[in-house]
Design a protein around this motif. Sequence first.
Motif, PDB file in Angstrom:
ATOM      1  N   ALA A 223       0.326   3.283 -10.955  1.00 26.28           N
ATOM      2  CA  ALA A 223       1.417   3.229  -9.988  1.00 26.28           C
ATOM      3  C   ALA A 223       2.770   3.198 -10.687  1.00 26.28           C
ATOM      4  CB  ALA A 223       1.262   1.999  -9.094  1.00 26.28           C
ATOM      5  N   GLY A 224       2.841   2.461 -11.811  1.00 21.79           N
ATOM      6  CA  GLY A 224       4.100   2.385 -12.541  1.00 21.79           C
ATOM      7  C   GLY A 224       4.415   3.661 -13.297  1.00 21.79           C
ATOM      8  N   ILE A 225       3.429   4.209 -13.976  1.00 18.86           N
ATOM      9  CA  ILE A 225       3.647   5.413 -14.789  1.00 18.86           C
ATOM     10  C   ILE A 225       3.938   6.631 -13.923  1.00 18.86           C
ATOM     11  CG2 ILE A 225       2.547   7.037 -16.380  1.00 18.86           C
ATOM     12  CD1 ILE A 225       1.067   4.695 -17.623  1.00 18.86           C
ATOM     13  N   SER A 226       3.182   6.787 -12.844  1.00 18.45           N
ATOM     14  CA  SER A 226       3.336   7.970 -11.990  1.00 18.45           C
ATOM     15  C   SER A 226       4.580   7.895 -11.110  1.00 18.45           C
ATOM     16  CB  SER A 226       2.099   8.138 -11.108  1.00 18.45           C
ATOM     17  OG  SER A 226       1.995   7.072 -10.176  1.00 18.45           O
ATOM     18  N   ARG A 227       5.134   6.700 -10.965  1.00 13.55           N
ATOM     19  CA  ARG A 227       6.288   6.491 -10.075  1.00 13.55           C
ATOM     20  C   ARG A 227       5.969   6.992  -8.666  1.00 13.55           C
ATOM     21  NH1 ARG A 227       9.610   2.945 -11.921  1.00 13.55           N
ATOM     22  NH2 ARG A 227      11.318   3.880 -10.701  1.00 13.55           N
ATOM     23  N   HIS A 228       4.786   6.684  -8.224  1.00 13.55           N
ATOM     24  CA  HIS A 228       4.339   7.110  -6.900  1.00 13.55           C
ATOM     25  C   HIS A 228       5.309   6.590  -5.834  1.00 13.55           C
ATOM     26  CE1 HIS A 228       1.786   7.677  -3.371  1.00 13.55           C
ATOM     27  NE2 HIS A 228       0.957   8.397  -4.124  1.00 13.55           N
ATOM     28  N   PRO A 229       5.743   7.445  -4.909  1.00 10.83           N
ATOM     29  CA  PRO A 229       6.713   7.026  -3.884  1.00 10.83           C
ATOM     30  C   PRO A 229       6.262   5.822  -3.060  1.00 10.83           C
ATOM     31  CG  PRO A 229       6.529   9.416  -3.916  1.00 10.83           C
ATOM     32  CD  PRO A 229       5.444   8.896  -4.820  1.00 10.83           C
ATOM     33  N   SER A 230       4.951   5.631  -2.915  1.00  4.26           N
ATOM     34  CA  SER A 230       4.433   4.505  -2.125  1.00  4.26           C
ATOM     35  C   SER A 230       3.819   3.434  -3.017  1.00  4.26           C
ATOM     36  CB  SER A 230       3.405   5.005  -1.108  1.00  4.26           C
ATOM     37  OG  SER A 230       3.998   5.859  -0.157  1.00  4.26           O
ATOM     38  N   ARG A 231       4.286   3.344  -4.246  1.00  2.00           N
ATOM     39  CA  ARG A 231       3.694   2.371  -5.183  1.00  2.00           C
ATOM     40  C   ARG A 231       3.886   0.931  -4.721  1.00  2.00           C
ATOM     41  NH1 ARG A 231       8.049   4.787  -7.329  1.00  2.00           N
ATOM     42  NH2 ARG A 231       9.851   3.550  -7.998  1.00  2.00           N
ATOM     43  N   TRP A 232       4.943   0.689  -3.945  1.00  2.00           N
ATOM     44  CA  TRP A 232       5.166  -0.670  -3.472  1.00  2.00           C
ATOM     45  C   TRP A 232       4.026  -1.134  -2.564  1.00  2.00           C
ATOM     46  CZ3 TRP A 232       5.436  -2.004   1.627  1.00  2.00           C
ATOM     47  CH2 TRP A 232       5.651  -0.964   2.544  1.00  2.00           C
ATOM     48  N   LYS A 233       3.440  -0.205  -1.806  1.00  2.00           N
ATOM     49  CA  LYS A 233       2.302  -0.560  -0.963  1.00  2.00           C
ATOM     50  C   LYS A 233       1.097  -0.921  -1.827  1.00  2.00           C
ATOM     51  CE  LYS A 233       3.694   2.355   2.938  1.00  2.00           C
ATOM     52  NZ  LYS A 233       3.321   3.462   3.854  1.00  2.00           N
ATOM     53  N   LEU A 234       0.917  -0.139  -2.891  1.00  2.00           N
ATOM     54  CA  LEU A 234      -0.190  -0.405  -3.805  1.00  2.00           C
ATOM     55  C   LEU A 234      -0.029  -1.765  -4.460  1.00  2.00           C
ATOM     56  CD1 LEU A 234      -2.727   0.757  -5.151  1.00  2.00           C
ATOM     57  CD2 LEU A 234      -1.248   1.798  -6.870  1.00  2.00           C
ATOM     58  N   TRP A 235       1.171  -2.044  -4.938  1.00  2.00           N
ATOM     59  CA  TRP A 235       1.422  -3.328  -5.589  1.00  2.00           C
ATOM     60  C   TRP A 235       1.345  -4.489  -4.590  1.00  2.00           C
ATOM     61  CZ3 TRP A 235       6.090  -0.986  -8.646  1.00  2.00           C
ATOM     62  CH2 TRP A 235       5.600  -0.391  -9.819  1.00  2.00           C
ATOM     63  N   THR A 236       1.741  -4.246  -3.344  1.00  2.00           N
ATOM     64  CA  THR A 236       1.649  -5.289  -2.320  1.00  2.00           C
ATOM     65  C   THR A 236       0.205  -5.718  -2.105  1.00  2.00           C
ATOM     66  OG1 THR A 236       3.621  -4.502  -1.148  1.00  2.00           O
ATOM     67  CG2 THR A 236       2.071  -5.855   0.102  1.00  2.00           C
ATOM     68  N   VAL A 237      -0.683  -4.731  -2.063  1.00  2.00           N
ATOM     69  CA  VAL A 237      -2.099  -5.037  -1.856  1.00  2.00           C
ATOM     70  C   VAL A 237      -2.667  -5.771  -3.063  1.00  2.00           C
ATOM     71  CG1 VAL A 237      -4.385  -4.036  -1.515  1.00  2.00           C
ATOM     72  CG2 VAL A 237      -2.426  -3.091  -0.296  1.00  2.00           C
ATOM     73  N   VAL A 238      -2.307  -5.314  -4.266  1.00  2.00           N
ATOM     74  CA  VAL A 238      -2.814  -5.946  -5.487  1.00  2.00           C
ATOM     75  C   VAL A 238      -2.326  -7.397  -5.585  1.00  2.00           C
ATOM     76  CG1 VAL A 238      -2.771  -5.911  -7.997  1.00  2.00           C
ATOM     77  CG2 VAL A 238      -2.999  -3.776  -6.734  1.00  2.00           C
ATOM     78  N   ILE A 239      -1.013  -7.588  -5.439  1.00  2.00           N
ATOM     79  CA  ILE A 239      -0.445  -8.942  -5.554  1.00  2.00           C
ATOM     80  C   ILE A 239      -0.895  -9.819  -4.396  1.00  2.00           C
ATOM     81  CG2 ILE A 239       1.695 -10.270  -5.590  1.00  2.00           C
ATOM     82  CD1 ILE A 239       3.025  -7.841  -6.920  1.00  2.00           C
ATOM     83  N   GLY A 240      -0.883  -9.252  -3.185  1.00  2.00           N
ATOM     84  CA  GLY A 240      -1.307 -10.021  -2.013  1.00  2.00           C
ATOM     85  C   GLY A 240      -2.750 -10.457  -2.100  1.00  2.00           C
ATOM     86  N   GLY A 241      -3.594  -9.547  -2.582  1.00  2.00           N
ATOM     87  CA  GLY A 241      -5.003  -9.899  -2.732  1.00  2.00           C
ATOM     88  C   GLY A 241      -5.204 -10.984  -3.773  1.00  2.00           C
ATOM     89  N   GLY A 242      -4.415 -10.915  -4.856  1.00  2.00           N
ATOM     90  CA  GLY A 242      -4.519 -11.947  -5.887  1.00  2.00           C
ATOM     91  C   GLY A 242      -4.073 -13.311  -5.386  1.00  2.00           C
TER      92      GLY A 242
END
Length: 342
Positions: free
Chosen positions: A269-288
């Motif tokens: 998500a960080g390397i690709s600079r995916h436009p929706s990376r914040w959603k990906l990180w939200t799920v990862v951090i939220g799940g943790g």
Amino acid sequence: MTDRYWITFVVVLFCLVGAFDASAGDADPLYRACFGQCKETGCAGETCFPHCKIPLNGSSFDASSFLKEPLYLWLKQVNCLSDCQYHCMVQREKERATNGFGPVKYHGKWPFKRVLGLQEPVSVAFSALNLAMHLHGWLSFFTLIYYKLRSNDDENTCYNYSSLWHIYAFLSINSWLWSAIFHGRDVDLTEKLDYSSAVALLGFSLIVSILRSFSVKNEATRVLVAAPLLAFTVTHILYLNNYQMDYGWNMKVCVVIAISQLLIWSIWAGISRHPSRWKLWTVVIGGGLAMLLEIYDFPPYQGLVDAHALWHATTIPLTYIWWSFIKDDAKIGTSNLSKKDE
């Protein structure tokens, strides 16, 4: 997948729960005495169970009746063994509360109040809601792929990973279905189906994370990448079901797969600079963060809601965000492919 980041930990948690099968409650001499008597007579204190078919002449109770009950009684969770365990637990907990003691776990679980025959009704409800969220996410994804993004002159979708997400959706729905059944009816069969379904989803999620992050589009390459991981996942499931339900080993496997996926998705998500990376990180951090509920375990409030049930509740909005990310990825992937064609 990120969705699997929390589901991963779910599996880890299942392993941990199973590891503590010998709990303080079922080791209590008074509980064991009540349970032993109930198996012999079909009565827990003054509570007796007609479906146990106690002989009227007072002869000893035939334990084989435990194995001869009608299917509808099994489904309603009123077989003799479970009734004996439940009512002896209830009686023992009342005695403990009277003496000023708090609740303890029985057979690895906190004492819950049955509702409509369900052992953990709130967890069942939240598991069902998670299932519904995955079904809704998949249906909206299906509509997007085959009715909104597909070109008029091409019957195939332009998104290269749609088939993978369809399989993922099926495994997710299956996993949450058995989670609901397992929480409603904890027996050997439902436990194995729940564990197997969760591990299957976890293993496939790792495969998808690799294929999507490294943009593997060639079918032959996908097979080469997926084959060893699929073989390991299937072997692990067969080991748990046919050789030994080793909770400790299962936990180690789940942790390794979980960490692998977290690293892959987060870095990508960080390397690709995916436009929706914040959603990906939200799920990862939220799940943790949600897993803190599992670390700081507490008894069920009013015998209904415990930390694990709340954990199930947190995965509901995360599932919505996760499928939103998947749909965004499909839109972006299709848009990029269209630009290349031009």
